[in-house]
Enzyme design. Structure first.
Site, mmCIF file in Angstrom:
data_model
loop_
_atom_site.group_PDB
_atom_site.id
_atom_site.type_symbol
_atom_site.label_atom_id
_atom_site.label_comp_id
_atom_site.label_asym_id
_atom_site.label_seq_id
_atom_site.Cartn_x
_atom_site.Cartn_y
_atom_site.Cartn_z
ATOM 1 N N ASP A 231 10.546 5.841 -7.309
ATOM 2 C CA ASP A 231 9.583 6.111 -6.248
ATOM 3 C C ASP A 231 10.265 7.130 -5.333
ATOM 4 O O ASP A 231 11.493 7.264 -5.324
ATOM 5 C CB ASP A 231 9.182 4.834 -5.488
ATOM 6 C CG ASP A 231 7.895 5.059 -4.684
ATOM 7 O OD1 ASP A 231 7.502 6.240 -4.502
ATOM 8 O OD2 ASP A 231 7.283 4.077 -4.246
HETATM 9 C C1 BGC Z 1 4.648 6.045 -2.878
HETATM 10 C C2 BGC Z 1 4.245 6.325 -4.316
HETATM 11 C C3 BGC Z 1 3.833 7.771 -4.453
HETATM 12 C C4 BGC Z 1 4.975 8.659 -3.995
HETATM 13 C C5 BGC Z 1 4.670 10.140 -4.087
HETATM 14 C C6 BGC Z 1 5.655 7.040 -2.344
HETATM 15 O O1 BGC Z 1 5.790 6.894 -0.979
HETATM 16 O O2 BGC Z 1 5.169 4.748 -2.782
HETATM 17 O O3 BGC Z 1 3.206 5.480 -4.717
HETATM 18 O O4 BGC Z 1 3.461 8.039 -5.768
HETATM 19 O O5 BGC Z 1 5.270 8.363 -2.639
HETATM 20 O O6 BGC Z 1 3.721 10.499 -3.133
#
Ligand code: BGC
Length: 757
Positions: A231
């Site tokens: 993530d």
């Molecule tokens: C989120 C993800 C997301 C990623 C990219 C993170 O803060 O938890 O779900 O895909 O950011 O935007």
């Protein structure tokens, strides 16, 4: 690995290999032009495309290109509709191809442990089986267009509070039965190209370097073939991560992680073949994405908008419909109350936040749908910007409500209430929303509430209103969809994918959510959602699986193709479902399984199959569902495997988890020998409960009796004697028999029993 990728890796320098394991920037992998390795683009996800134009962020703040905004996960799951999810997946895949996006960051399949989780709107359900089924269809749809998905957030990411550091303490059985099942089903059935690891820790180890999750379970047990991406910003120790199975670090961080990898390989603390393994996984997907990228792709914006409208319609749950207040009749005069009718809350905040290609609102849609002779009035009712009650607006709402036949009140949760990044603190609507509903009820008998929110809310006015629609966050066409349903152009067909408790305190995680400091104990274990409310016999406000229709369905002729089966066989369940009303409709038939007797605590029932069936007026269809091993099994932490215990299981068919219409039983025989781990401290009661073990004890017990002593003394108190014996460890027989039974005898018996097959 294909020869090509082998050859590429052989030609790569250490620096190039390490470099490939982190992003070029916020959204892309690094290209290696001299070897013809392209860069690929990833974007959020899950229910629409967030391809940023300029500037990058993972919080949904900066602008992105317009894309179709479908209903969010919590809405879509209420459709219980595999083919709808697949169709949406196709559409998302087409939009990705048109925008040269290779991987869509979704679906998000974390379980709904607490209604307060700020990101519940993105997640499907409190039930892992339903979650898995929805995810499978979503993934299959997207990937059939040659675009990858990223199943997220692996794992146990059930709160936003301290999301980057919290440590979820969860026992093995709960992990397997609740928090991993959604991922497991999706991976085994649909093989997403990538999996995104979560920010948090699970049982003391960050998901980004958790080798039990990333290697033992994901790859070895489930056979996941793609790559794992972090993530955004989830990496704790980069080298530990790569060792554990985290392949790609996102976003790029100017080479900081790469330098650590290079150093570790050079000083021998990271094996180069472990790095090669990550490179191979990333390259396999990068090359696949390149091969499947279409050069002149485009999509039909209007047909995607129509699909978003159908999806919204099929996801909105009719919770209440007293006196058939709905559908509205074409001649009724209507008051529309609430700012959400003109400015809908239709999507969630954070990384999934997108710019829609168009946006419908209920007020405009209703004006188009009713005949010119119908009186249509509007009052704002509350402010969109704050929670304070405005008496003047309340009075205006009452004024318009008084003049008409029916009042439709739009309320819900403003975006400031729920979003990625933080959890809600309570389950209430803003006070100005509640107040307007109650005020309108004082002057109008026919009140219908339309809720726009991502997660359950308390409804203090539930008994005062006649109708309630849970519209959730229904995407860019939600306004038209709600009017389709209000006016009866279609019959509602969705059912709740989560329980609505009466009050927050009823929720099983209430005492431990969101934890203390960085630690969150999942003390309720497997009893999440309806598994808990059923077990404790707590009446929910609206039960899991509940949802009304404008027509009626009857269930009959339940049959099973066998009443006894071995656990390596399967059983086919059939029943007839009939639409007894006078309009077409879809029914979601739910099949729950209950283990009638088990040595471990099990839920009262668990969803193990469902089908959605379309029926014309008077039409009848046969619904067929198949149950196999996993429908009957629980996760046995002792043997580290799923296990069925021989016995009777109830098969329950219902309109909801609290409305079981038909039931039958099936005997399932276990084919797995249960390994015995009896010790000197195993109680006599436990040994006696095991038929073959108890036979070996008969002569021993006779010896104890003969020896007299305590047993003689207890002759006048047989109940006490029985209880004493039941809870007595095997080793105690030596003393109580005053040595007549020897230590060696005990050891020998244990050896015999543990070796029994
Ligand atoms: C989120 C993800 C997301 C990623 C990219 C993170 O803060 O938890 O779900 O895909 O950011 O935007």
């Amino acid at each position: 690995m294909s020869r090509n990728i082998h050859e590429l890796i052989a030609k790569m320098t250490l620096e190039e290999k390490a470099g490939l394991c982190s992003g070029l920037d916020f959204w892309q992998t690094k290209p290696i032009p001299r070897l013809g390795i392209p860069s690929i683009l990833m974007t959020d996800g899950p229910h629409g495309l967030r391809k940023q134009r300029q500037g990058s962020d993972h919080l949904g703040i900066l602008e992105s290109v317009p894309a179709t905004c479908f209903p969010s996960g919590s809405a879509l799951a209420c459709s219980f509709d595999r083919s709808l999810l697949k169709e949406i997946g196709h559409a998302l895949g087409e939009e990705c191809q048109a925008e040269h996006v290779s991987i869509l960051l979704g679906p998000a399949v974390n379980s709904k442990r607490s209604p307060l989780c700020g990101r519940n709107f993105e997640y499907f359900s409190e039930d892992p089986f339903l979650t898995a089924e929805m995810a499978v269809s979503h993934i299959e749809g997207v990937q059939s267009e040659g675009v990858g998905t990223s199943l997220k957030h692996f794992a146990v990411n059930n709160q936003e509070h301290r999301r980057m550091s919290t440590n979820a303490i969860v026992d093995e059985r709960t992990l397997r039965e609740i928090y991993l099942t959604g991922f497991e089903g999706a991976i085994k059935k649909a093989q997403p190209w990538t999996v995104m690891c979560a920010y948090n820790q699970v049982n003391g180890s960050f998901c980004a370097e958790n080798d039990v999750l990333l290697d033992t379970i994901l790859r070895k047990e489930w056979n996941f073939k793609g790559f794992v991406v972090s993530d955004w910003g989830a990496v704790n120790e980069r080298v530990h991560g790569i060792d554990a199975g985290l392949d790609l670090e996102m976003p790029g961080n100017g080479g900081l992680g790469d330098a650590k990898i290079i150093k570790a390989v050079q000083n021998g603390s990271l094996r180069e073949d472990v790095l090669d393994r990550a490179v191979e996984r990333i390259l396999t997907i990068v090359m696949r994405a390149q091969n499947e990228q279409k050069s002149h792709a485009d999509y039909d914006r209007l047909s995607h908008h129509h699909l978003a409208r159908k999806a919204a319609r099929d996801s909105m749950v009719l919770l209440k419909n007293d006196d058939h207040v709905l559908p509205l009749s074409p001649t009724q005069n209507i008051a529309v109350i609430g700012a959400f009718a003109k400015n809908p809350r239709y999507q969630g905040g954070g990384s999934s936040h997108i710019v829609p290609t168009e946006l419908s609102d209920a007020w405009t849609a209703l004006q188009k749908a009713v005949s010119p002779s119908v009186q249509l009035l509007y009052a704002q009712g509350y402010s969109l910007d704050h929670d304070d009650v405005d008496e003047q607006w309340i009075k205006e709402a009452q004024d318009v409500a008084r003049q008409v036949d029916v009042a439709i009140v739009f309320v819900g949760l403003p975006e400031r209430y729920e979003s990625e990044g933080y959890d809600r603190e309570h389950m209430r609507l803003p006070q100005n929303h509640n107040q307007v509903v109650e005020a309108v009820c004082q002057v109008q008998q026919n009140v219908v509430v339309i809720l726009q929110n991502g997660s359950p809310v308390e409804m203090p006015w539930v008994d005062q209103v006649k109708g309630i629609f849970e519209a959730y966050l229904s995407g860019q066409a939600g306004g038209e969809a709600i009017v389709d349903l209000l006016m009866g152009a279609y019959s509602p067909s969705a059912k709740l994918a989560e329980t609505f408790p009466r009050k927050l305190e009823d929720n099983p995680s209430y005492l431990t959510f969101p934890g203390e400091g960085d630690r969150t104990e999942y003390a309720e274990g497997i009893f999440v959602g309806y598994r808990y409310y059923d077990k404790k016999d707590i009446d929910p406000l609206f039960a899991f699986g509940h949802g009304l229709s404008y027509t009626n369905f009857t269930y009959h002729n339940l049959t099973v193709d066998r009443t006894r089966m071995r656990d390596d066989e399967s059983v086919i369940v059939r029943l007839q479902v009939k639409n007894t009303g006078d309009r077409p409709g879809q029914e979601i038939v739910q099949l729950y399984v209950k283990d009638t007797v088990c040595t471990v605590k099990r839920p009262e029932k668990e969803l193990k199959a469902f089908e959605k069936v379309m029926l014309g007026p008077g039409e009848e269809k046969t619904v067929t569902m198949t149950l196999n091993y996993r429908a009957f099994a629980f996760y046995d932490a002792k043997s580290a495997d799923w296990r069925v215990e021989s016995g009777e299981f109830d098969v329950l068919l219902g309109r909801s988890s609290r409305d079981i219409v038909l039931r039958t039983q099936i005997y399932v025989e276990s084919t797995t020998a249960v390994p015995r781990h009896y010790t000197r401290n195993t109680t006599l009661g436990d040994l006696m409960a095991d038929e073959s073990a108890s036979q070996r004890l008969t002569s021993l017990m006779a010896q104890v009796k003969q020896a007299g002593g305590l047993m003689d003394a207890l002759q006048d108190a047989p109940e006490m004697a029985m209880a004493m014996m039941r809870y007595m460890p095997l080793r105690a027989l030596v003393n109580f028999s005053q040595g007549a039974i020897s230590e060696e005898q005990i050891d020998q018996i244990l050896q015999d029993i543990n070796n029994l097959q």
